[in-house]
Design a protein around this motif. Structure first.
Motif, PDB file in Angstrom:
ATOM      1  N   UNK A  66       0.809  -1.332   0.059  1.00  8.70           N
ATOM      2  CA  UNK A  66       0.022   0.026  -0.083  1.00  8.70           C
ATOM      3  C   UNK A  66       0.818   1.247  -0.140  1.00  8.70           C
ATOM      4  N   UNK A  67       0.394   2.265  -0.754  1.00  7.14           N
ATOM      5  CA  UNK A  67       1.309   3.489  -0.866  1.00  7.14           C
ATOM      6  C   UNK A  67       1.273   4.147   0.529  1.00  7.14           C
ATOM      7  N   UNK A  68       0.320   4.095   1.367  1.00  6.39           N
ATOM      8  CA  UNK A  68       0.486   4.679   2.710  1.00  6.39           C
ATOM      9  C   UNK A  68       1.440   4.084   3.713  1.00  6.39           C
ATOM     10  N   UNK A  69       1.907   2.815   3.081  1.00  7.62           N
ATOM     11  CA  UNK A  69       3.148   2.297   3.946  1.00  7.62           C
ATOM     12  C   UNK A  69       4.536   2.563   3.292  1.00  7.62           C
ATOM     13  N   UNK A  70       4.392   3.489   2.151  1.00  9.98           N
ATOM     14  CA  UNK A  70       5.483   3.503   1.479  1.00  9.98           C
ATOM     15  C   UNK A  70       6.131   5.110   1.354  1.00  9.98           C
ATOM     16  N   UNK A  71       4.744   5.945   1.789  1.00  9.47           N
ATOM     17  CA  UNK A  71       5.125   7.292   1.446  1.00  9.47           C
ATOM     18  C   UNK A  71       5.906   8.053   2.397  1.00  9.47           C
ATOM     19  N   UNK A  72       6.293   7.644   3.492  1.00 10.98           N
ATOM     20  CA  UNK A  72       7.299   8.445   4.399  1.00 10.98           C
ATOM     21  C   UNK A  72       8.661   8.499   3.724  1.00 10.98           C
ATOM     22  N   UNK A  73       8.897   7.489   2.985  1.00 11.54           N
ATOM     23  CA  UNK A  73      10.260   7.223   2.304  1.00 11.54           C
ATOM     24  C   UNK A  73      10.239   8.469   1.128  1.00 11.54           C
ATOM     25  N   UNK A  74       9.327   8.301   0.539  1.00  9.32           N
ATOM     26  CA  UNK A  74       8.947   9.485  -0.745  1.00  9.32           C
ATOM     27  C   UNK A  74       9.014  10.803  -0.147  1.00  9.32           C
ATOM     28  N   UNK A  75       8.418  11.082   0.883  1.00  8.64           N
ATOM     29  CA  UNK A  75       8.440  12.343   1.322  1.00  8.64           C
ATOM     30  C   UNK A  75       9.416  12.974   2.037  1.00  8.64           C
ATOM     31  N   UNK A  76      10.442  12.041   2.472  1.00  9.50           N
ATOM     32  CA  UNK A  76      11.863  12.834   2.789  1.00  9.50           C
ATOM     33  C   UNK A  76      12.570  13.323   1.923  1.00  9.50           C
ATOM     34  N   UNK A  77      12.447  13.143   0.725  1.00 10.33           N
ATOM     35  CA  UNK A  77      13.086  13.956  -0.147  1.00 10.33           C
ATOM     36  C   UNK A  77      12.863  15.399  -0.164  1.00 10.33           C
ATOM     37  N   UNK A  78      11.691  15.655   0.358  1.00 10.63           N
ATOM     38  CA  UNK A  78      11.096  17.220   0.309  1.00 10.63           C
ATOM     39  C   UNK A  78      10.905  17.675   1.628  1.00 10.63           C
ATOM     40  N   UNK A  79      11.550  16.836   2.698  1.00  8.88           N
ATOM     41  CA  UNK A  79      11.390  17.379   3.997  1.00  8.88           C
ATOM     42  C   UNK A  79       9.898  17.648   4.473  1.00  8.88           C
ATOM     43  N   UNK A  80       9.009  16.961   3.996  1.00  3.51           N
ATOM     44  CA  UNK A  80       7.663  16.890   4.298  1.00  3.51           C
ATOM     45  C   UNK A  80       7.412  15.404   5.271  1.00  3.51           C
ATOM     46  N   UNK A  81       6.411  15.664   6.072  1.00  5.64           N
ATOM     47  CA  UNK A  81       5.920  14.582   6.955  1.00  5.64           C
ATOM     48  C   UNK A  81       4.449  14.267   6.518  1.00  5.64           C
ATOM     49  N   UNK A  82       3.835  13.288   7.005  1.00  6.39           N
ATOM     50  CA  UNK A  82       2.658  12.744   6.384  1.00  6.39           C
ATOM     51  C   UNK A  82       1.585  14.042   6.740  1.00  6.39           C
ATOM     52  N   UNK A  83       1.770  14.426   8.006  1.00 10.85           N
ATOM     53  CA  UNK A  83       0.672  15.674   8.072  1.00 10.85           C
ATOM     54  C   UNK A  83       0.629  16.588   7.176  1.00 10.85           C
ATOM     55  N   UNK A  84       1.740  17.103   6.730  1.00 11.72           N
ATOM     56  CA  UNK A  84       2.019  18.032   5.858  1.00 11.72           C
ATOM     57  C   UNK A  84       1.623  17.724   4.424  1.00 11.72           C
ATOM     58  N   UNK A  85       1.566  16.358   4.101  1.00 14.29           N
ATOM     59  CA  UNK A  85       1.109  15.786   2.796  1.00 14.29           C
ATOM     60  C   UNK A  85      -0.496  15.804   2.870  1.00 14.29           C
ATOM     61  N   UNK A  86      -0.903  15.344   4.122  1.00 10.55           N
ATOM     62  CA  UNK A  86      -2.380  15.250   4.097  1.00 10.55           C
ATOM     63  C   UNK A  86      -3.125  16.508   4.218  1.00 10.55           C
ATOM     64  N   UNK A  87      -2.413  17.631   4.696  1.00 11.75           N
ATOM     65  CA  UNK A  87      -3.063  18.927   4.395  1.00 11.75           C
ATOM     66  C   UNK A  87      -3.010  19.415   3.304  1.00 11.75           C
ATOM     67  N   UNK A  88      -2.006  19.154   2.537  1.00 12.05           N
ATOM     68  CA  UNK A  88      -1.756  19.606   1.231  1.00 12.05           C
ATOM     69  C   UNK A  88      -2.502  19.151   0.078  1.00 12.05           C
ATOM     70  N   UNK A  89      -2.669  17.802   0.380  1.00 12.61           N
ATOM     71  CA  UNK A  89      -3.732  17.043  -0.638  1.00 12.61           C
ATOM     72  C   UNK A  89      -5.113  17.414  -0.303  1.00 12.61           C
ATOM     73  N   UNK A  90      -5.598  17.999   0.509  1.00  6.14           N
ATOM     74  CA  UNK A  90      -6.895  18.562   0.592  1.00  6.14           C
ATOM     75  C   UNK A  90      -7.091  20.166   0.186  1.00  6.14           C
TER      76      UNK A  90
END
Length: 268
Positions: A66-90
Motif C-alpha cells: 500500500x502506498x500509505x506504507x511507502x509514502x514516508x520514504x518518498x516524502x523525506x526527499x522534500x522534508x515533508x511529513x505525512x501531516x503536511x502531505x495530508x493537509x496539502x492533499x486537501x
C-alpha cells in the motif's frame, strides 16, 4: 477460474458466516470443517495476491505494498511529513503554491501504474449489485483503486470517506447515503490498462474537470488518515475472467458473483 471459485465458495460458506478477520477467533467452526477452513485460509487470505483468492476472507491491515506504507520514504526527499502531505492533499488545486504543486505531482507520479496483473477495486452502490448479477451491467469504468491501497478498508463509513463517495446528484440523490451500511465491491483485473490514467486536473497537466470531492491531484480527498491513489478509466470495459463481486454489509464481505468472461454469474 469462475468454476473453481464457485466450487470453493460452496465448500466453505455453508457452515460459517462471512465476518471481519478480527472476529475469526470468535467463530464456531464444526470439527469436521476445521481442517478445510485452515487450508482455505492459507490459500486465500490475501486478495492482493490475485483475484479469485479472497472468497469472503477479509484483511484487517493495509498491504505492505500500500502506498500509505511507502509514502514516508518518498516524502523525506522534500522534508515533508505525512501531516503536511495530508493537509496539502486537501487544498483546492488553485490554492496550491508552485512548490506544493510540484511536490504533490512528483509524489503521485511515484505510484506505479497498474498492470494487467494488478488487482483493482471498484466500489459500487449497494443497489447496483443486482444489476451486475442479473447481467444488466457487465462493464466497469470510472474511478478505481488498487486492492493494495483499498483492500483493508471494509466498514461502510470508512469506505465512503476514504474514496470520498459522499457526493450527491443535482436532484439530491446520494448513491451512498449517510446512514447506509451496505455497498458493493468488484475485485478485478483488466486488459485495458492503456485506458487507465491518473485523474489529474489542468494544473497537474491533466484533463479532469470533476468537481469536489474530486481533488484533481490523483489522490482521494480522504480526511480519515487513509492515503488512496486513484485511477480512472476513460470508458467502461469488461474485466478479465474471474473478477469477483462482493456485497459488503457492516464491513462483512459476501461473495455473490464471479465473472465468467461475458457476465457475472451468481454464487449461491
Amino acid at each position: 477460474m469462475a468454476d473453481s471459485a464457485i466450487t470453493s465458495v460452496k465448500n466453505i460458506t455453508s457452515t460459517r458466516k462471512v465476518v471481519d478477520a478480527r472476529d475469526i477467533g470468535k467463530i464456531h467452526i464444526p470439527a469436521e470443517n476445521t481442517h478445510l477452513f485452515e487450508n482455505k485460509a492459507k490459500q486465500m487470505f490475501s486478495i492482493a495476491e490475485g483475484v479469485g483468492r479472497n472468497l469472503g476472507l477479509v484483511e484487517s491491515a493495509a498491504s505492505p505494498n500500500a502506498f500509505k506504507n511507502q509514502i514516508n520514504e518518498v516524502l523525506e526527499k522534500y522534508n515533508w511529513d505525512v501531516e503536511t502531505f495530508q493537509k496539502t492533499k486537501l487544498k483546492p488545486v488553485d490554492k496550491l503554491s508552485e512548490t506544493e504543486l510540484s511536490i504533490m505531482k512528483e509524489v503521485r507520479d511515484v505510484v506505479l501504474k497498474p498492470t494487467s496483473d494488478t488487482a483493482l477495486q471498484k466500489t459500487i452502490p449497494g443497489q447496483d449489485i443486482e444489476k451486475y448479477i442479473s447481467g444488466v451491467y457487465t462493464e466497469i469504468g470510472g474511478y478505481v483503486a488498487k486492492i493494495d491501497d483499498m483492500g483493508h478498508i471494509k466498514n461502510y463509513d470508512d469506505v465512503v470517506e476514504s474514496s470520498r463517495l459522499d457526493y450527491s446528484f443535482p436532484d439530491g440523490w446520494r448513491p451512498y447515503p449517510e446512514d447506509g451500511d451496505t455497498y458493493g465491491k468488484i475485485v478485478f483485473k483488466s486488459q485495458k490498462i492503456d485506458s487507465i490514467e491518473i485523474p489529474y486536473g489542468e494544473r497537474f497537466g491533466g484533463t479532469n474537470i470533476d468537481g469536489p470531492p474530486c481533488t484533481l491531484n490523483g489522490f482521494t480527498g480522504s480526511r480519515n488518515g487513509e492515503i488512496v491513489p486513484e485511477w480512472q478509466f476513460d470508458d467502461r470495459y469488461l474485466p478479465k475472467q474471474g473478477a469477483e463481486i462482493y456485497k459488503v454489509i457492516n464491513g462483512n464481505e459476501i461473495l455473490v458473483g464471479v465473472f465468467n468472461g461475458k457476465k457475472f454469474v451468481a454464487v449461491n
